[in-house]
Design a protein around this motif. Structure first.
Motif, PDB file in Angstrom:
ATOM      1  N   GLN A   1      91.397 -71.871  61.077  1.00  0.00           N
ATOM      2  CA  GLN A   1      90.366 -71.938  62.111  1.00  0.00           C
ATOM      3  C   GLN A   1      90.997 -71.359  63.377  1.00  0.00           C
ATOM      4  N   ILE A   2      90.455 -70.257  63.840  1.00  0.00           N
ATOM      5  CA  ILE A   2      91.078 -69.568  64.967  1.00  0.00           C
ATOM      6  C   ILE A   2      90.226 -69.695  66.222  1.00  0.00           C
ATOM      7  N   TYR A   3      90.903 -70.013  67.319  1.00  0.00           N
ATOM      8  CA  TYR A   3      90.263 -70.115  68.635  1.00  0.00           C
ATOM      9  C   TYR A   3      90.820 -69.007  69.521  1.00  0.00           C
ATOM     10  N   CYS A   4      89.954 -68.376  70.298  1.00  0.00           N
ATOM     11  CA  CYS A   4      90.413 -67.368  71.238  1.00  0.00           C
ATOM     12  C   CYS A   4      90.625 -68.029  72.597  1.00  0.00           C
ATOM     13  N   GLY A   5      91.884 -68.177  73.000  1.00  0.00           N
ATOM     14  CA  GLY A   5      92.214 -68.862  74.242  1.00  0.00           C
ATOM     15  C   GLY A   5      92.592 -67.910  75.364  1.00  0.00           C
ATOM     16  N   PHE A   6      92.014 -66.694  75.337  1.00  0.00           N
ATOM     17  CA  PHE A   6      92.334 -65.717  76.377  1.00  0.00           C
ATOM     18  C   PHE A   6      91.913 -66.226  77.756  1.00  0.00           C
ATOM     19  N   ASP A   7      92.474 -65.588  78.794  1.00  0.00           N
ATOM     20  CA  ASP A   7      92.228 -65.986  80.182  1.00  0.00           C
ATOM     21  C   ASP A   7      90.737 -66.009  80.525  1.00  0.00           C
ATOM     22  N   ALA A   8      90.401 -66.875  81.484  1.00  0.00           N
ATOM     23  CA  ALA A   8      89.024 -66.952  81.976  1.00  0.00           C
ATOM     24  C   ALA A   8      88.860 -65.929  83.100  1.00  0.00           C
ATOM     25  N   ASP A   9      89.104 -64.654  82.776  1.00  0.00           N
ATOM     26  CA  ASP A   9      88.870 -63.577  83.738  1.00  0.00           C
ATOM     27  C   ASP A   9      88.156 -62.455  83.004  1.00  0.00           C
ATOM     28  N   GLU A  10      87.831 -61.381  83.712  1.00  0.00           N
ATOM     29  CA  GLU A  10      87.023 -60.313  83.122  1.00  0.00           C
ATOM     30  C   GLU A  10      87.643 -59.734  81.845  1.00  0.00           C
ATOM     31  N   PRO A  11      88.929 -59.299  81.873  1.00  0.00           N
ATOM     32  CA  PRO A  11      89.511 -58.754  80.640  1.00  0.00           C
ATOM     33  C   PRO A  11      89.551 -59.778  79.501  1.00  0.00           C
ATOM     34  N   GLY A  12      89.871 -61.029  79.847  1.00  0.00           N
ATOM     35  CA  GLY A  12      89.949 -62.082  78.823  1.00  0.00           C
ATOM     36  C   GLY A  12      88.601 -62.361  78.194  1.00  0.00           C
ATOM     37  N   GLU A  13      87.558 -62.455  79.025  1.00  0.00           N
ATOM     38  CA  GLU A  13      86.210 -62.735  78.508  1.00  0.00           C
ATOM     39  C   GLU A  13      85.704 -61.558  77.663  1.00  0.00           C
ATOM     40  N   THR A  14      85.954 -60.332  78.128  1.00  0.00           N
ATOM     41  CA  THR A  14      85.502 -59.142  77.400  1.00  0.00           C
ATOM     42  C   THR A  14      86.170 -59.070  76.030  1.00  0.00           C
ATOM     43  N   ALA A  15      87.496 -59.258  76.014  1.00  0.00           N
ATOM     44  CA  ALA A  15      88.235 -59.207  74.743  1.00  0.00           C
ATOM     45  C   ALA A  15      87.770 -60.321  73.805  1.00  0.00           C
ATOM     46  N   SER A  16      87.492 -61.514  74.364  1.00  0.00           N
ATOM     47  CA  SER A  16      87.015 -62.634  73.538  1.00  0.00           C
ATOM     48  C   SER A  16      85.686 -62.289  72.885  1.00  0.00           C
ATOM     49  N   ARG A  17      84.782 -61.704  73.679  1.00  0.00           N
ATOM     50  CA  ARG A  17      83.463 -61.334  73.128  1.00  0.00           C
ATOM     51  C   ARG A  17      83.613 -60.317  72.013  1.00  0.00           C
ATOM     52  N   HIS A  18      84.467 -59.294  72.238  1.00  0.00           N
ATOM     53  CA  HIS A  18      84.699 -58.279  71.197  1.00  0.00           C
ATOM     54  C   HIS A  18      85.257 -58.923  69.930  1.00  0.00           C
ATOM     55  N   MET A  19      86.216 -59.819  70.119  1.00  0.00           N
ATOM     56  CA  MET A  19      86.874 -60.464  68.988  1.00  0.00           C
ATOM     57  C   MET A  19      85.878 -61.285  68.172  1.00  0.00           C
ATOM     58  N   ILE A  20      85.040 -62.055  68.870  1.00  0.00           N
ATOM     59  CA  ILE A  20      84.086 -62.935  68.186  1.00  0.00           C
ATOM     60  C   ILE A  20      82.973 -62.128  67.519  1.00  0.00           C
ATOM     61  N   THR A  21      82.633 -60.973  68.107  1.00  0.00           N
ATOM     62  CA  THR A  21      81.651 -60.075  67.475  1.00  0.00           C
ATOM     63  C   THR A  21      82.202 -59.559  66.143  1.00  0.00           C
ATOM     64  N   ARG A  22      83.485 -59.186  66.156  1.00  0.00           N
ATOM     65  CA  ARG A  22      84.113 -58.673  64.926  1.00  0.00           C
ATOM     66  C   ARG A  22      84.370 -59.771  63.908  1.00  0.00           C
ATOM     67  N   HIS A  23      84.736 -60.939  64.399  1.00  0.00           N
ATOM     68  CA  HIS A  23      85.108 -62.061  63.518  1.00  0.00           C
ATOM     69  C   HIS A  23      84.320 -63.292  63.958  1.00  0.00           C
ATOM     70  N   PRO A  24      83.078 -63.441  63.479  1.00  0.00           N
ATOM     71  CA  PRO A  24      82.196 -64.503  64.001  1.00  0.00           C
ATOM     72  C   PRO A  24      82.691 -65.931  63.760  1.00  0.00           C
ATOM     73  N   SER A  25      83.669 -66.118  62.882  1.00  0.00           N
ATOM     74  CA  SER A  25      84.156 -67.490  62.650  1.00  0.00           C
ATOM     75  C   SER A  25      85.085 -67.956  63.782  1.00  0.00           C
ATOM     76  N   ILE A  26      85.571 -67.012  64.604  1.00  0.00           N
ATOM     77  CA  ILE A  26      86.469 -67.378  65.711  1.00  0.00           C
ATOM     78  C   ILE A  26      85.658 -68.041  66.818  1.00  0.00           C
ATOM     79  N   GLN A  27      86.200 -69.119  67.376  1.00  0.00           N
ATOM     80  CA  GLN A  27      85.527 -69.820  68.475  1.00  0.00           C
ATOM     81  C   GLN A  27      86.262 -69.580  69.777  1.00  0.00           C
ATOM     82  N   ARG A  28      85.527 -69.601  70.881  1.00  0.00           N
ATOM     83  CA  ARG A  28      86.140 -69.434  72.207  1.00  0.00           C
ATOM     84  C   ARG A  28      86.683 -70.773  72.681  1.00  0.00           C
TER      85      ARG A  28
END
Length: 202
Positions: free
Chosen positions: A158-185
């Motif tokens: 079970q993978i969580y994306c814990g990237f920073d709460a800033d623009e690059p972090g949020e953008t990368a998280s969205r891309h990651m979750i789009t590619r791998h929908p099982s990942i949670q923010r």
């Protein structure tokens, strides 16, 4: 683009350990970064964190079961804010990690210091999104799709994306979750996991 032509697999040059600089690195990580001395001691004992001749903190990046070194994240501990990678690091091949080896939950963080901070925070507080044992991994920068991510998902983590709460972090998280929908923010409460930790310890 990069003016230097890409050379196939540059030889890995891990900086040599400098035991004399270890107290400085320890002091920086505990005093300025609020990292737990106990957690750092276990990483140092395992050879996954050490000091180099320049007084940088060196966080070993490894691959596979034998934890073969494939590189290192470097972090300056003086007044100059600097971070980089050891020459020849192949960050697509592995990562810095901390946590319980047998656990099935993984949090992806942007740096080794954030990974340790995230691990420490979730070990201290209960009732968070993470229940029980977990591993925190550094992606060594904002990366929505590291090549080692897919095998981890395939193995049922079970993978969580814990990237920073800033623009690059949020953008990368969205891309990651789009590619791998099982990942949670899993968003850090403030800018990043280390900021969250240091804010708690002030």
């Amino acid at each position: 683009g990069d003016p230097t032509p890409h050379r196939p697999h540059q030889q890995l040059h891990l900086p040599a350990a400098s035991p004399a600089n270890l107290p400085r690195v320890r002091r920086y990580l505990t005093k300025q970064r609020s990292l737990s001395a106990t957690i750092l001691a276990s990483l140092i004992d395992e050879g996954r964190l050490y000091a180099d001749a320049r007084g940088n903190a060196v966080f070993l990046m490894v691959a596979g079961k034998p934890n073969r070194p494939i590189g290192a994240e470097l972090r300056a501990t003086g007044n100059r804010v600097w971070r980089g990678l050891a020459p020849g690091t192949r960050k697509n091949a592995g990562y810095f990690w901390i946590g319980a080896a047998g656990s099935k939950q993984i949090v992806l963080c942007e740096s080794a210091i954030d990974a340790i901070s995230c691990f420490q925070l979730h070990t201290q507080i209960h009732g968070t999104q993470l229940r029980g044992e977990h591993i925190c991994i550094s992606t060594a920068g904002v990366r929505p799709d590291a090549p080692w991510l897919h095998p981890l998902l395939a193995r049922g983590y079970q993978i969580y994306c814990g990237f920073d709460a800033d623009e690059p972090g949020e953008t990368a998280s969205r891309h990651m979750i789009t590619r791998h929908p099982s990942i949670q923010r899993l968003r850090p409460p403030v800018h990043d996991w280390n900021d969250t930790l240091t804010a708690q310890n002030q």
